[in-house]
Design a protein around this motif. Sequence first.
Motif, PDB file in Angstrom:
ATOM      1  N   UNK A 450     -14.613  -2.889 -15.503  1.00 44.67           N
ATOM      2  CA  UNK A 450     -14.060  -2.226 -14.322  1.00 44.67           C
ATOM      3  C   UNK A 450     -13.768  -0.763 -14.628  1.00 44.67           C
ATOM      4  N   UNK A 451     -14.320   0.141 -13.822  1.00 46.12           N
ATOM      5  CA  UNK A 451     -14.126   1.577 -14.042  1.00 46.12           C
ATOM      6  C   UNK A 451     -12.690   1.995 -13.722  1.00 46.12           C
ATOM      7  N   UNK A 452     -12.169   2.898 -14.499  1.00 43.65           N
ATOM      8  CA  UNK A 452     -10.818   3.402 -14.264  1.00 43.65           C
ATOM      9  C   UNK A 452     -10.725   4.186 -12.957  1.00 43.65           C
ATOM     10  N   UNK A 453     -11.822   4.772 -12.529  1.00 47.35           N
ATOM     11  CA  UNK A 453     -11.790   5.525 -11.274  1.00 47.35           C
ATOM     12  C   UNK A 453     -11.532   4.593 -10.091  1.00 47.35           C
ATOM     13  N   UNK A 454     -11.973   3.321 -10.186  1.00 45.58           N
ATOM     14  CA  UNK A 454     -11.699   2.357  -9.118  1.00 45.58           C
ATOM     15  C   UNK A 454     -10.202   2.068  -9.048  1.00 45.58           C
ATOM     16  N   UNK A 455      -9.570   1.916 -10.199  1.00 44.45           N
ATOM     17  CA  UNK A 455      -8.117   1.704 -10.237  1.00 44.45           C
ATOM     18  C   UNK A 455      -7.376   2.927  -9.684  1.00 44.45           C
ATOM     19  N   UNK A 456      -7.880   4.106  -9.994  1.00 45.40           N
ATOM     20  CA  UNK A 456      -7.255   5.325  -9.472  1.00 45.40           C
ATOM     21  C   UNK A 456      -7.358   5.380  -7.952  1.00 45.40           C
ATOM     22  N   UNK A 457      -8.503   4.953  -7.397  1.00 48.40           N
ATOM     23  CA  UNK A 457      -8.658   4.932  -5.942  1.00 48.40           C
ATOM     24  C   UNK A 457      -7.644   3.975  -5.316  1.00 48.40           C
ATOM     25  N   UNK A 458      -7.460   2.809  -5.918  1.00 47.70           N
ATOM     26  CA  UNK A 458      -6.480   1.850  -5.398  1.00 47.70           C
ATOM     27  C   UNK A 458      -5.085   2.459  -5.397  1.00 47.70           C
ATOM     28  N   UNK A 459      -4.745   3.169  -6.472  1.00 45.42           N
ATOM     29  CA  UNK A 459      -3.429   3.813  -6.553  1.00 45.42           C
ATOM     30  C   UNK A 459      -3.266   4.882  -5.489  1.00 45.42           C
ATOM     31  N   UNK A 460      -4.270   5.735  -5.312  1.00 50.03           N
ATOM     32  CA  UNK A 460      -4.178   6.827  -4.337  1.00 50.03           C
ATOM     33  C   UNK A 460      -4.089   6.284  -2.915  1.00 50.03           C
ATOM     34  N   UNK A 461      -4.891   5.262  -2.601  1.00 53.57           N
ATOM     35  CA  UNK A 461      -4.873   4.697  -1.252  1.00 53.57           C
ATOM     36  C   UNK A 461      -3.511   4.089  -0.936  1.00 53.57           C
ATOM     37  N   UNK A 462      -2.843   3.543  -1.959  1.00 53.67           N
ATOM     38  CA  UNK A 462      -1.522   2.952  -1.726  1.00 53.67           C
ATOM     39  C   UNK A 462      -0.463   3.994  -1.392  1.00 53.67           C
ATOM     40  N   UNK A 463      -0.763   5.283  -1.586  1.00 52.71           N
ATOM     41  CA  UNK A 463       0.191   6.351  -1.288  1.00 52.71           C
ATOM     42  C   UNK A 463       0.139   6.796   0.172  1.00 52.71           C
ATOM     43  N   UNK A 464      -0.736   6.213   0.956  1.00 45.04           N
ATOM     44  CA  UNK A 464      -0.905   6.673   2.328  1.00 45.04           C
ATOM     45  C   UNK A 464       0.401   6.617   3.112  1.00 45.04           C
ATOM     46  N   UNK A 465       1.184   5.562   2.908  1.00 50.11           N
ATOM     47  CA  UNK A 465       2.425   5.419   3.668  1.00 50.11           C
ATOM     48  C   UNK A 465       3.404   6.545   3.406  1.00 50.11           C
ATOM     49  N   UNK A 466       3.550   6.930   2.120  1.00 51.51           N
ATOM     50  CA  UNK A 466       4.469   8.017   1.789  1.00 51.51           C
ATOM     51  C   UNK A 466       3.970   9.358   2.311  1.00 51.51           C
ATOM     52  N   UNK A 467       2.664   9.593   2.215  1.00 52.36           N
ATOM     53  CA  UNK A 467       2.116  10.874   2.666  1.00 52.36           C
ATOM     54  C   UNK A 467       2.114  10.994   4.187  1.00 52.36           C
ATOM     55  N   UNK A 468       2.159   9.862   4.891  1.00 51.19           N
ATOM     56  CA  UNK A 468       2.203   9.910   6.350  1.00 51.19           C
ATOM     57  C   UNK A 468       3.541  10.399   6.888  1.00 51.19           C
ATOM     58  N   UNK A 469       4.530  10.533   6.014  1.00 52.27           N
ATOM     59  CA  UNK A 469       5.830  11.026   6.465  1.00 52.27           C
ATOM     60  C   UNK A 469       5.724  12.414   7.085  1.00 52.27           C
ATOM     61  N   UNK A 470       4.676  13.160   6.724  1.00 50.61           N
ATOM     62  CA  UNK A 470       4.510  14.489   7.310  1.00 50.61           C
ATOM     63  C   UNK A 470       4.275  14.393   8.818  1.00 50.61           C
ATOM     64  N   UNK A 471       3.677  13.302   9.274  1.00 53.91           N
ATOM     65  CA  UNK A 471       3.471  13.134  10.712  1.00 53.91           C
ATOM     66  C   UNK A 471       4.786  12.910  11.445  1.00 53.91           C
ATOM     67  N   UNK A 472       5.795  12.394  10.732  1.00 54.72           N
ATOM     68  CA  UNK A 472       7.078  12.098  11.367  1.00 54.72           C
ATOM     69  C   UNK A 472       8.038  13.274  11.353  1.00 54.72           C
ATOM     70  N   UNK A 473       7.627  14.394  10.743  1.00 55.22           N
ATOM     71  CA  UNK A 473       8.542  15.533  10.625  1.00 55.22           C
ATOM     72  C   UNK A 473       9.011  16.070  11.985  1.00 55.22           C
ATOM     73  N   UNK A 474       8.134  16.237  12.985  1.00 53.85           N
ATOM     74  CA  UNK A 474       8.655  16.737  14.279  1.00 53.85           C
ATOM     75  C   UNK A 474       9.722  15.822  14.873  1.00 53.85           C
TER      76      UNK A 474
END
Length: 703
Positions: A450-474
Amino acid sequence: MAAMTETNNIHAVMEGPEGDDAKCSFHQRIFLEPQEKKSNMKALLVKQAKKTCSCTPAKIKDCVLGFFPILQWLPKYKLREDLLGDVMSGVIVGVLLVPQSIAYSLLAGLEPIYGLYTSFFSCIIYCIFGTSRHISVSIFGVVCLMVGQVVDREVERAGFDLDPVLSVLGGDRNSTRNGTEPLCDKSCYAMAVAATMTFISGVYQVAMGFFQVGFVSVYLSDSLLSGFVTGASFTVLTSQVKYLLGLDIPRSGGIGSLVTTWINILRNIHRTNICDLITSFLCFLVLIPAKELNERFKSKLKAPIPVELFVVVAATLASHFGKLRENYGSSVSGHIPTGFLPPRPPDWSLIPNVALDAIPIAVIGFAITVSLSEMFAKKHGYTVRANQEMYAIGFCNIIPSFFHCFTTSAALAKTLVKESTGCRTQMSGLVTSLVILLVLLVIAPLFYSLQKCVLAVITVVSLRGALRKFRDLPKMWRLSKVDTVIWGVTMVATALISTEIGLLVGVCFSMLCVIFRTQRPEAPLLGWVAESETYESLSAYKNLQTKPGVVVFRFEAPLYYINKECFKSTLYKQTGVNPVWVKAARKKAEKRMLKEKEAGSGDKQSSIPVDLGLEPVGFHTIVIDCCAVQFLDTAGIRTLQEVCKDYGDIDVLVLLAQCNPSVRSSLLRGELFKEGEEHLLFHSVHQAVDFALGTRGHGASRN
C-alpha cells in the motif's frame, strides 16, 4: 450590633395611590429574615469527613459500579433491541478505522501497526470505563499531529538522523543498555517516546478526574476548539503533502513548522514522484465525490459506504501487481506484522523530556471527549459523568501505553457514524475491536504494497469537516463577533506558530475577551413601561416613559477593580452630571461671590445665589439597577461609596435596586449605608422609583 441586627430586615416599599393627588405611599414594608447560619466550620468539616470516610457495603457497591459502568449496563443488556444495531455500527466503524489507523500512524511518526494496536485497545478500555453510549474513542488527527511533533523532536535529539540504523533506547550507543537491553532502532525509539508521552497524558487525565478539575474544560469554548482544530488541520494537511508528491524531505517541527515545511516542499518540487502524484490524484477523484454522496444521502443510507476501504484494497492490488515500488520508486507502507508485540513499560528516563508536552495533549483529549459525550447524551436523553469520562480517557491512555500504543481521544466523525448506523450501547466498541483484531491476526501483512500517498489522501480527505468552518464564518460573525475573532486568532496562531502555543494563545485571548467585555459593559438608562412595573433600556425600546426627577441606570457586569472607573465615567456620562465638577464649580462660584462681597460690591451682590451661572442638575434621585451585578469586591464597594457621597454632596439621592443576596451582603458588610438607612436597598426598580417620588413629595432629602 444594633445596626447589623436591623440590616437583617430588608425593607421594600409598595406602591399605593392616594386619591386625586396620585401620591405614592411608601410606608408599607416587607420584612425578609435571612436563614440561620449553618453550624461552625469545624463541625461541618468533621461531619463531611465522617461521611467521606465511612465504609459500608452499599457504599462500596456504589463505588465499584460507578467506577466500572459496564457492570451496570451489561447485565441489563437487551439482546433483541440493541444487539443488531450495535453489531452493525461496530462492524462499520471497525472497517472505517483500519485504513485511518494506518494513515494516522504516519501522522504520529510511527509504524502503521501501532495505529491498529491503539484503536484495538482504546475501544475495549472505553467500553469498560466510559459512561457515554455513543462516542467512539480511537485515533484523532489533531492529537496524532501533536504526538508526531514531539516524537520527531525527540528522535532528532537522540541523533537518529545522523545514524538511522542503530541506537540504544535512551541514547546510549553501546551494543547493549546496562548490559541487558537489546538494540533499538529509530522506529523502536519513536514508539518509546510516544508510549511514554501517552502514559503521562493518561496520568494527567486520571489526576484531573480524581481532583475533579473538569472545570478546566470551560476555558475551551466551542469557538476556541473549532479554531484550534481548523488551524491544526492546516498543519496536518501540510505534513501530508510530501507523501502526496512522493518527496523525501525531513519533517519540520517547532515554531513556524508550517512555513518551513512549505519552503522545503517548494525547494524540492522538481523531485516529485510522478507515480505517487498520479495515484494521489486518482484517489482524490474517488474519495471526495464518494464522501459527498455519503453525506448527501446519509438519511437514506442505512450505513455509509466504506469507500476508504475500497480505495485501500484497490490501491494495494494495483501497487502489488504493478510493482510500483520496484519500477517507479513509490514509497509503500512496508511489512506490517501479525499478532501482538510483548508488553513493554514506558521509558521512565524520557518522562522529563515529554512531561510538559503531555499537558496540552491531555487537556485537548479530555476536552473533546467530555464535550462529545455530553452532546450525544443530551441528544439521546441520558446522562454522563464528566469526571468518570476523564477516568475513562485516562485509562485509555495509561493501559495501552504498555502495549505499544499512542494517545487517543473521542473522534467526532466516527462517533457520528456509530450514531447513524444504530449504535445503542458500547457493545459496538467491542465489535469494533473484534474487527481490528481480525486485521491484526490475519489481514495486516496484505497491506505491504500500500502506497503511503494513499494513506495521506485518506488523512487529507478526513480534514474536510474542519476546513469547511470557513463557510460558516459569515453566520458566526452575525451571531457573535467576539467568538468569530477568538476562532480566527486561535486558528492563525495554531497554524502559523505551533499547536501548543496556538492553544495557549487561544485560551489567553478568550479570557482577555471576557475581561474586556466586563471592563466595557453595556450601561443604559432605563425607562418605565406604561401600566406595568417594568423598566427597560431607553436605547433599545420605544415609547418608554421617565419619571420626573428620577434617573434609572443599569450596569450590566460585575463591579470590581477592573471596571470601577468605567462604572463611574459611564454613570456620569449617562446622567450628564459629574458631581465632582459640580462641586468644584460651586466652590469656585462661592469664592467668586465671597471676593465680590469683600470688595464691597454692595448688598445686592451679597444675595447672589451660590449656583450663579450654573445649570441645574435636573434630577434629585439616581436609581442604580444592580440585577446584572453578580458580585462586588472591595474596590467596587468603595466605588459605590464614592458615588453615593459625591452625589449626596450635590443633594442627589442614590438608591440601589435588585441586588442579589451576595451583593446585598457585601454592601451591608462594607457599611455602604449609615445606621437606619438599610431601607435604601430595594427589591425592584419600581419600588425604588416610588420611594424616590414619595420622599421628594414629602420634602425629604439625603444630606
